[in-house]
Design a protein around this motif. Structure first.
Motif, short mmCIF file in Angstrom:
data_model
loop_
_atom_site.label_atom_id
_atom_site.label_comp_id
_atom_site.label_asym_id
_atom_site.label_seq_id
_atom_site.Cartn_x
_atom_site.Cartn_y
_atom_site.Cartn_z
N LEU A 186 0.83 -1.22 0.00
CA LEU A 186 0.00 0.00 0.00
C LEU A 186 0.86 1.26 0.00
O LEU A 186 0.56 2.25 -0.69
CB LEU A 186 -0.94 0.00 1.21
CG LEU A 186 -2.07 -1.06 1.16
CD1 LEU A 186 -2.77 -1.16 2.51
CD2 LEU A 186 -3.08 -0.74 0.06
N LEU A 235 -9.34 -1.89 -2.53
CA LEU A 235 -9.31 -0.93 -1.41
C LEU A 235 -10.67 -0.87 -0.70
O LEU A 235 -10.75 -0.77 0.52
CB LEU A 235 -8.90 0.46 -1.91
CG LEU A 235 -7.45 0.56 -2.41
CD1 LEU A 235 -7.19 1.92 -3.04
CD2 LEU A 235 -6.46 0.32 -1.27
N SER A 274 -9.38 -6.02 8.89
CA SER A 274 -8.18 -5.30 8.41
C SER A 274 -7.51 -4.55 9.56
O SER A 274 -8.19 -3.89 10.35
CB SER A 274 -8.55 -4.29 7.32
OG SER A 274 -9.03 -4.97 6.18
N LYS A 313 -6.06 0.04 7.06
CA LYS A 313 -7.17 0.97 6.81
C LYS A 313 -6.61 2.38 6.54
O LYS A 313 -7.02 3.06 5.60
CB LYS A 313 -8.12 1.00 8.01
CG LYS A 313 -8.86 -0.34 8.21
CD LYS A 313 -10.11 -0.14 9.05
CE LYS A 313 -10.78 -1.45 9.41
NZ LYS A 313 -11.57 -2.09 8.40
N SER A 332 -4.86 2.53 3.15
CA SER A 332 -5.84 2.40 2.06
C SER A 332 -6.52 3.76 1.80
O SER A 332 -6.76 4.14 0.65
CB SER A 332 -6.91 1.36 2.40
OG SER A 332 -6.31 0.09 2.52
#
Length: 607
Positions: free
Chosen positions: A511, A538, A547, A552, A555
């Motif tokens: 990410l 995503l 997650s 998070k 993302s």
């Protein structure tokens, strides 16, 4: 043969009022026949049904008992006779005889039980059921200190019996360990080290038991290390050394015993063997060299034993091991490189070794194995370099020494273990080294090979490391040129897939790399990001309660960067991101909650 038939007939009709003399004569006849042709005589004994008669003759009062036990021991040397002995009910009376005081009876009974147990599941079960092992272990304890020939012979037979009883049977081995046989056997070895037969039996028994984890803990409480090293120093014959090695190897897997072996002087013995055998082409010497150097590497796997031998890099053992690396023996090169990898398990050692020129030695070694090289040596040398590259202060030194170039020579390798270590070494080297990351990231050959390995589904380790290195090249270089090279080589889809990895650390690395791509080269990567369905992924990561907070957070950072692209922004708008993100404003993690507020504002402005 006629005498044998007569003897069998007489035994068959024998009753309690038979005279001892006539019985003795029959038994002698059987023993004689067995001595001449054991197999044939055993078959006749089995067919005659006389085995059942033996059960009644095995009494402590009878003067023939030792001879009967001797006959059973002889017939049980044949595999086909072991089950019939059990079926004839011979085990309970034999086990009862273990309680008698007569040494000859004990000796023959021990032989009989040992032979019946040899490779026989039924034999072992019957002895276990009758409680035979316990009595034998008690005998070992009480006889342990006696050094007269008769006692030593008995001890040897009892050790052999326990060995046959428990060989390759974890349950029975555990039973003996719980009975406390290990301290007794170690004591035996110390007292009777002059007796070759007994020593050998002890060693085989140790080899038998040492594979079990529970045994190692018990061995660690004895002076086994000291006794074995003492015994080892006396040996001249290859076979005897080999026997001791077979006990040392499993025991040395235990860290406490590793240290005891080092303190008992095993390392000096091993170095001596290496010195004596290194230039020999005799088969025994080659085998000894391998065993000694492998055991040396094993001793270095323990933190305490390793540090003791490193001695701040001044240790004579460490210096000797260094001299193995330029050797002409592949076995020593391998052991030397593995030893360095083991010494390189803490920052202090790594820094000392790099400052003292070890890197050049390892690069020279790798150089000798580029063309059709020895795969195990390549793997070991790369492992050592990877470990040495972990401390921050070593990275720049190793890069300027040319380690990256030396490692890249193995890009052509088709061997997954070498590929795996090569990738790990490069990843360690470029950590926080922007210039090196940029240089490698613009190397088209490297990037293309990484993209190829990202699809190595048969080799999860290589696949994972390739993905991580692709991401690292972007994260540490933050370079547009690197991103362009990766886009052109087709690497984007792999970074997007990596964001769905089951390992949080890999998801995160992906990410962060994707966020840098979106920030620096969004237009170039736009098409690939769209084709890889990044936006949908995503959305899934943000909607999934499982997650991790950092997933998070990253993302959302990525979503904010992606809406700078028209086609990707349309995808974001079509997927109700606002709803998912607004829920995260009340997330228990403050950083996630703050990022959710910022992301919600960005999305609201764009919509």
């Amino acid at each position: 043969a006629d005498d044998l038939s007569d003897a069998l007939k007489k035994l068959k009709i024998t009753t309690t009022d038979s005279t001892a003399d006539s019985l003795e004569g029959c038994l002698d006849c059987l023993l004689q026949a067995l001595a001449q042709n054991n197999v044939e005589t055993s078959e006749k004994i089995q067919k005659s049904g006389v085995l059942q008669v033996f059960a009644s003759l095995l009494t402590p009062q009878s003067s023939c008992t030792a001879k009967v036990a001797n006959i059973i021991a002889e017939v049980a040397r044949n595999e086909f006779m072991r089950n019939p002995c059990v079926d004839a009910g011979l085990i309970p009376p034999l086990v009862q005889l273990l309680n008698c005081k007569d040494q000859e009876v004990l000796l023959q009974t021990g032989r009989a039980l040992g032979n019946i147990c040899y490779d026989s599941h039924e034999g072992r079960n019957a002895v276990d059921h009758a409680g035979g092992a316990h009595i034998v272990v008690d005998h070992l304890r009480s006889l342990c200190s006696k050094t007269d020939p008769a006692s030593e012979k008995l001890l040897t037979v009892f050790c052999g019996m326990l060995m046959n009883y428990s060989n390759e049977n974890d349950t029975l081995q555990s039973q003996l360990i719980n009975m406390g046989v290990i301290p007794t056997l170690v004591k035996l070895l110390g007292i009777h080290c002059q007796n070759a037969a007994l020593t050998e039996m002890c060693l085989v028994a140790f080899g038998n038991l040492a594979e079990l984890e529970s045994s190692k803990e018990q061995f660690a409480y004895t002076n086994i290390a000291e006794e074995l090293v003492k015994l080892f120093k006396k040996q001249i014959e290859h076979d005897k050394k080999e026997m001791i090695f077979e006990v040392l190897a499993p025991l040395a897997e235990n860290d406490v015993i590793k240290l005891q072996l080092v303190e008992a002087g095993l390392v000096e013995c091993l170095l001596e063997i290496v010195q004596k055998t290194v230039d020999s082409d005799k088969e025994d010497d080659i085998a000894e060299l391998k065993t000694a150097s492998d055991l040396m590497v094993l001793l270095l796997l323990g933190d305490e034993s390793m540090q003791k031998l490193f001695e701040g890099g001044k240790g004579s053992v460490f210096q000797r091991v260094l001299s193995w690396i330029p050797s002409n023996s592949h076995q020593l090169q391998l052991a030397g490189a593995l030893a360095i990898a083991n010494f390189a398990r803490n920052d202090g050692n790594c820094i000392h070794m790099v400052d003292n020129g070890i890197v050049q030695k390892l690069m020279d070694l790798l150089d000798r194995h580029v063309e059709d090289g020895n795969v195990t040596v390549q793997h070991a040398a790369l492992s050592a370099l990877r470990n040495l590259a972990i401390p921050v202060v070593n990275k720049a030194k190793m890069l300027s020494a040319g380690v990256a170039e030396a490692v890249l020579k193995f890009l052509r390798s088709e061997m997954p273990p070498v590929q795996f270590k090569l990738l790990g070494t490069l990843r360690m080297l470029i950590d926080a080294q922007a210039e090196a990351a940029e240089q490698l990231g613009k190397n088209v050959k490297l990037v293309e090979r990484l993209v190829e390995w990202c699809e190595a589904k048969d080799h999860a380790g290589v696949m994972g490391e390739s993905n991580r290195l692709l991401s690292a090249l972007i994260r540490h270089s933050k370079s547009k040129d690197v991103i362009r090279t990766i886009v052109q080589s087709g690497g984007i889809k792999h970074l997007v897939t990596m964001a769905t990895s089951e390992h949080v650390i890999m998801q995160n690395e992906a990410l962060v790399a994707l966020a840098l791509i979106a920030a620096l080269e969004l237009v170039t990567a736009e098409k690939d990001l769209e084709n890889a369905q990044l936006v949908q992924i995503l959305h899934r990561l943000l909607s999934d309660d499982r997650s991790a907070p950092e997933i998070k957070y990253n993302s959302m950072v990525l979503i904010c960067a992606l809406i700078g692209s028209e086609p990707l922004q349309k995808e974001v708008q079509s997927m109700a991101f606002l709803e998912v993100v607004s829920k995260l404003r009340s997330h228990e993690n403050k950083t996630v909650a703050q990022q959710a507020s910022l992301t919600e504002q960005r999305l609201a402005v764009e919509s």
